[in-house]
Design an enzyme around this catalytic site. Structure first.
Site, PDB file in Angstrom:
ATOM      1  N   LYS A   1       2.711  11.810 -10.209  1.00  0.00           N
ATOM      2  CA  LYS A   1       1.581  11.281 -11.294  1.00  0.00           C
ATOM      3  C   LYS A   1       2.224   9.219 -11.799  1.00  0.00           C
ATOM      4  O   LYS A   1       3.342   9.848 -11.676  1.00  0.00           O
ATOM      5  CB  LYS A   1       0.997  11.050 -12.353  1.00  0.00           C
ATOM      6  CG  LYS A   1       0.326  12.660 -12.546  1.00  0.00           C
ATOM      7  CD  LYS A   1      -0.601  13.113 -13.075  1.00  0.00           C
ATOM      8  CE  LYS A   1      -1.885  14.443 -13.302  1.00  0.00           C
ATOM      9  NZ  LYS A   1      -2.460  15.127 -14.415  1.00  0.00           N
TER      10      LYS A   1
ATOM     11  N   ARG B   1      -3.920  22.221 -11.620  1.00  0.00           N
ATOM     12  CA  ARG B   1      -3.301  21.407 -12.095  1.00  0.00           C
ATOM     13  C   ARG B   1      -3.859  20.831 -13.618  1.00  0.00           C
ATOM     14  O   ARG B   1      -2.951  20.129 -14.055  1.00  0.00           O
ATOM     15  CB  ARG B   1      -2.751  20.135 -10.592  1.00  0.00           C
ATOM     16  CG  ARG B   1      -1.973  19.150 -11.523  1.00  0.00           C
ATOM     17  CD  ARG B   1      -1.365  18.318 -10.639  1.00  0.00           C
ATOM     18  NE  ARG B   1      -0.231  17.306 -11.162  1.00  0.00           N
ATOM     19  CZ  ARG B   1       0.266  16.447  -9.878  1.00  0.00           C
ATOM     20  NH1 ARG B   1      -0.032  16.438  -9.408  1.00  0.00           N
ATOM     21  NH2 ARG B   1       1.624  15.735 -11.041  1.00  0.00           N
TER      22      ARG B   1
ATOM     23  N   HIS C   1      -2.345  18.106 -23.545  1.00  0.00           N
ATOM     24  CA  HIS C   1      -2.833  15.850 -23.500  1.00  0.00           C
ATOM     25  C   HIS C   1      -4.445  15.183 -24.153  1.00  0.00           C
ATOM     26  O   HIS C   1      -4.162  14.405 -24.207  1.00  0.00           O
ATOM     27  CB  HIS C   1      -2.213  15.801 -22.334  1.00  0.00           C
ATOM     28  CG  HIS C   1      -0.860  16.403 -22.150  1.00  0.00           C
ATOM     29  ND1 HIS C   1      -0.466  17.342 -21.897  1.00  0.00           N
ATOM     30  CD2 HIS C   1      -0.352  15.665 -21.391  1.00  0.00           C
ATOM     31  CE1 HIS C   1       0.630  17.345 -21.739  1.00  0.00           C
ATOM     32  NE2 HIS C   1       0.998  16.013 -21.344  1.00  0.00           N
TER      33      HIS C   1
ATOM     34  N   GLU D   1       6.792  19.764 -24.285  1.00  0.00           N
ATOM     35  CA  GLU D   1       6.702  19.594 -22.637  1.00  0.00           C
ATOM     36  C   GLU D   1       7.435  21.288 -21.242  1.00  0.00           C
ATOM     37  O   GLU D   1       6.100  21.712 -21.201  1.00  0.00           O
ATOM     38  CB  GLU D   1       6.907  18.186 -21.357  1.00  0.00           C
ATOM     39  CG  GLU D   1       5.617  17.320 -21.873  1.00  0.00           C
ATOM     40  CD  GLU D   1       5.083  17.337 -20.917  1.00  0.00           C
ATOM     41  OE1 GLU D   1       4.456  18.766 -20.167  1.00  0.00           O
ATOM     42  OE2 GLU D   1       3.981  16.279 -21.720  1.00  0.00           O
TER      43      GLU D   1
ATOM     44  N   HIS E   1       5.765  10.956 -27.062  1.00  0.00           N
ATOM     45  CA  HIS E   1       4.918  11.665 -25.888  1.00  0.00           C
ATOM     46  C   HIS E   1       4.680  13.190 -26.694  1.00  0.00           C
ATOM     47  O   HIS E   1       4.098  14.008 -26.905  1.00  0.00           O
ATOM     48  CB  HIS E   1       5.231  10.993 -24.621  1.00  0.00           C
ATOM     49  CG  HIS E   1       4.268  12.002 -23.665  1.00  0.00           C
ATOM     50  ND1 HIS E   1       2.820  12.017 -23.791  1.00  0.00           N
ATOM     51  CD2 HIS E   1       4.286  13.202 -22.938  1.00  0.00           C
ATOM     52  CE1 HIS E   1       2.038  12.964 -22.383  1.00  0.00           C
ATOM     53  NE2 HIS E   1       3.398  13.830 -22.431  1.00  0.00           N
TER      54      HIS E   1
ATOM     55  N   GLU F   1      -5.215  17.226  -8.224  1.00  0.00           N
ATOM     56  CA  GLU F   1      -5.765  17.880 -10.231  1.00  0.00           C
ATOM     57  C   GLU F   1      -6.564  17.606 -10.207  1.00  0.00           C
ATOM     58  O   GLU F   1      -7.769  17.106 -10.571  1.00  0.00           O
ATOM     59  CB  GLU F   1      -5.639  16.456 -10.799  1.00  0.00           C
ATOM     60  CG  GLU F   1      -5.656  17.314 -12.634  1.00  0.00           C
ATOM     61  CD  GLU F   1      -5.121  15.864 -13.426  1.00  0.00           C
ATOM     62  OE1 GLU F   1      -5.809  16.060 -14.330  1.00  0.00           O
ATOM     63  OE2 GLU F   1      -3.890  15.850 -13.339  1.00  0.00           O
TER      64      GLU F   1
ATOM     65  N   ARG G   1       0.575  -1.447  -0.086  1.00  0.00           N
ATOM     66  CA  ARG G   1      -0.057  -0.097  -0.388  1.00  0.00           C
ATOM     67  C   ARG G   1       1.006   1.400  -0.145  1.00  0.00           C
ATOM     68  O   ARG G   1       0.273   2.497   0.589  1.00  0.00           O
ATOM     69  CB  ARG G   1      -1.153   0.239   1.125  1.00  0.00           C
ATOM     70  CG  ARG G   1      -1.744  -1.344   1.471  1.00  0.00           C
ATOM     71  CD  ARG G   1      -3.156  -0.958   2.602  1.00  0.00           C
ATOM     72  NE  ARG G   1      -4.358  -2.038   2.215  1.00  0.00           N
ATOM     73  CZ  ARG G   1      -4.017  -3.280   2.740  1.00  0.00           C
ATOM     74  NH1 ARG G   1      -2.896  -4.061   3.769  1.00  0.00           N
ATOM     75  NH2 ARG G   1      -4.900  -4.577   2.776  1.00  0.00           N
TER      76      ARG G   1
ATOM     77  N   ASN H   1      -2.560  19.528 -18.683  1.00  0.00           N
ATOM     78  CA  ASN H   1      -2.572  18.398 -19.475  1.00  0.00           C
ATOM     79  C   ASN H   1      -3.088  20.054 -20.707  1.00  0.00           C
ATOM     80  O   ASN H   1      -3.535  18.912 -21.662  1.00  0.00           O
ATOM     81  CB  ASN H   1      -4.000  17.945 -19.308  1.00  0.00           C
ATOM     82  CG  ASN H   1      -3.225  17.120 -18.313  1.00  0.00           C
ATOM     83  OD1 ASN H   1      -2.572  16.235 -17.898  1.00  0.00           O
ATOM     84  ND2 ASN H   1      -4.434  17.160 -17.150  1.00  0.00           N
TER      85      ASN H   1
ATOM     86  N   LYS I   1       6.042  23.513 -12.547  1.00  0.00           N
ATOM     87  CA  LYS I   1       5.167  22.853 -11.973  1.00  0.00           C
ATOM     88  C   LYS I   1       4.843  22.502 -10.209  1.00  0.00           C
ATOM     89  O   LYS I   1       4.170  22.568 -10.205  1.00  0.00           O
ATOM     90  CB  LYS I   1       5.610  21.630 -12.537  1.00  0.00           C
ATOM     91  CG  LYS I   1       5.044  20.134 -12.642  1.00  0.00           C
ATOM     92  CD  LYS I   1       5.140  18.806 -13.696  1.00  0.00           C
ATOM     93  CE  LYS I   1       3.868  17.795 -13.136  1.00  0.00           C
ATOM     94  NZ  LYS I   1       4.224  16.788 -14.078  1.00  0.00           N
TER      95      LYS I   1
ATOM     96  N   HIS J   1      -2.623  13.227 -25.996  1.00  0.00           N
ATOM     97  CA  HIS J   1      -3.314  11.051 -26.054  1.00  0.00           C
ATOM     98  C   HIS J   1      -4.087  10.342 -26.933  1.00  0.00           C
ATOM     99  O   HIS J   1      -3.408   9.599 -27.318  1.00  0.00           O
ATOM    100  CB  HIS J   1      -3.694  10.756 -24.356  1.00  0.00           C
ATOM    101  CG  HIS J   1      -2.799  11.200 -23.717  1.00  0.00           C
ATOM    102  ND1 HIS J   1      -3.029  11.625 -22.184  1.00  0.00           N
ATOM    103  CD2 HIS J   1      -0.947  11.416 -23.098  1.00  0.00           C
ATOM    104  CE1 HIS J   1      -2.000  11.617 -21.493  1.00  0.00           C
ATOM    105  NE2 HIS J   1      -0.682  11.769 -21.944  1.00  0.00           N
TER     106      HIS J   1
END
Length: 366
Positions: free
Chosen positions: A146, A244, A251, A188, A268, A240, A124, A248, A230, A255
């Protein structure tokens, strides 16, 4: 690149929690710096078959006296999978890793995402350290916690927020990076400037040629400015819930392009570059921004060796279907990160799919 530049340290603060991001030369071999972050006696180094022959020994020399092992992925986005998470967890089991163990991610974004997710799952949640070896990972995926894996249905649909203990960005590793991967990382950097830092965007326009020539001081400054930006966003919105999501930008389109190309057509960063242009075109179509800003963005991306058009052979309707799976969507409606020009991004909900489809159709190569 020479090593005359001192190490830059940036703290990522998350309430009472914080961790350092170190940017500089010869950091993988600087075990006195990062070894102190390991709390137990077990360590698993996760890397890939491209990076490990170059840099794994530098890291494992710093693990002397510990019980450690390594687990190597094949290189590429398609290997960020549940089957490899299972193999990583089995490697932790074989090591006898306890709750004070540490996973070390040595590689690019794929390695970092999978290693972080595996660390989040083992008992965990155990510690992990990011050692990014690509520009993309240094400026983006290694910072902010992330983690995740891909599914055939889409990218990063499974994951967890799990912050690293430290980020060790040794820019000497960029010397072995293919030029295409280097440019992908700069996408980025541009993204951070495009959504919230006009002076940084102007700085990138001024120094684009020098960045492409790998000027050491400017590369370090670009990484540091993007990481500071960031880190500020993440400190205000770790999971997020609001601001935040602006990170994206590009993205949702990007994506979808990556997934449609089976993670082999576009890197990417290349997907993000094209995605930013499409998001800017979407903003124009909705009357939010002017063509001059999008053209300025395109010029900068092109100077940095990045694509700005949709690859041939993609189907607009299929891309729209992939966009429907984006994690930002709510109540069955598309939520996109759009802008009102450079430095002014915002979240826009309830975007009409017919408008998105029209932008995609208009962007298809003849």
């Amino acid at each position: 690149m020479n090593d005359s530049h001192p190490t830059t340290t940036i703290d990522v603060a998350l309430g009472e929690r914080r961790y350092p991001v170190w940017i500089g030369h010869n950091l993988l071999a600087d075990r006195d710096r990062w070894r102190a972050m390991l709390r137990g006696r077990h360590a698993l180094v996760i890397s890939n078959t491209t990076v490990a022959p170059l840099y794994l020994q530098r890291v494992t020399q710093g693990l002397e006296g510990l019980e450690w092992s390594s687990f190597l992925l094949d290189d590429g986005e398609s290997h960020k999978s549940f089957s490899n998470v299972e193999r990583a967890l089995q490697a932790l089991a074989d090591l006898g890793a306890t709750r004070d163990a540490c996973v070390i991610a040595l590689g690019g974004g794929v390695v970092g995402d999978l290693a972080g997710f595996s660390a989040a799952c083992w008992m965990r949640g155990i510690d992990f350290i990011q050692m990014p070896t690509t520009l993309l990972a240094m400026v983006d995926s290694s910072v902010g916690g992330k983690t995740g894996v891909n599914l055939p249905a889409g990218k990063n649909l499974v994951g967890a927020f799990h912050q690293p203990r430290a980020v060790v960005a040794d820019i000497d590793t960029l010397a072995s990076l293919p030029e295409r991967e280097y440019s992908a990382g700069l996408a980025e950097v541009v993204k951070g400037a495009a959504i919230g830092d006009v002076p940084f965007f102007e700085w990138l326009e001024e120094h684009a040629d020098a960045l492409m020539a790998h000027d050491t001081a400017l590369v370090i400054e670009a990484i540091a400015r993007k990481v500071r930006y960031k880190a500020g966003v993440v400190s205000r919105d770790e999971t997020e819930q609001g601001e935040r999501a602006l990170l994206n930008w590009g993205h949702t389109f990007g994506h979808a392009l990556e997934t449609a190309g089976h993670y082999t057509t576009l890197l990417h960063g290349e997907g993000v570059a094209v995605g930013m242009v499409l998001a800017a075109k979407m903003s124009e179509r909705l009357g939010m921004s002017e063509a001059v800003d999008r053209e300025r963005l395109q010029r900068l991306l092109q100077r940095l060796g990045l694509p700005t058009t949709v690859p041939a052979g993609m189907d607009p309707q299929h891309l729209l279907e992939l966009m429907r799976l984006d994690k930002k969507n709510a109540n069955g409606q598309l939520r996109l990160i759009l802008w009102r020009g450079i430095g002014k991004a915002e979240i826009v909900g309830g975007v009409d799919e017919t408008e998105v489809l029209a932008v995609l159709q208009a962007a298809m190569p003849a």
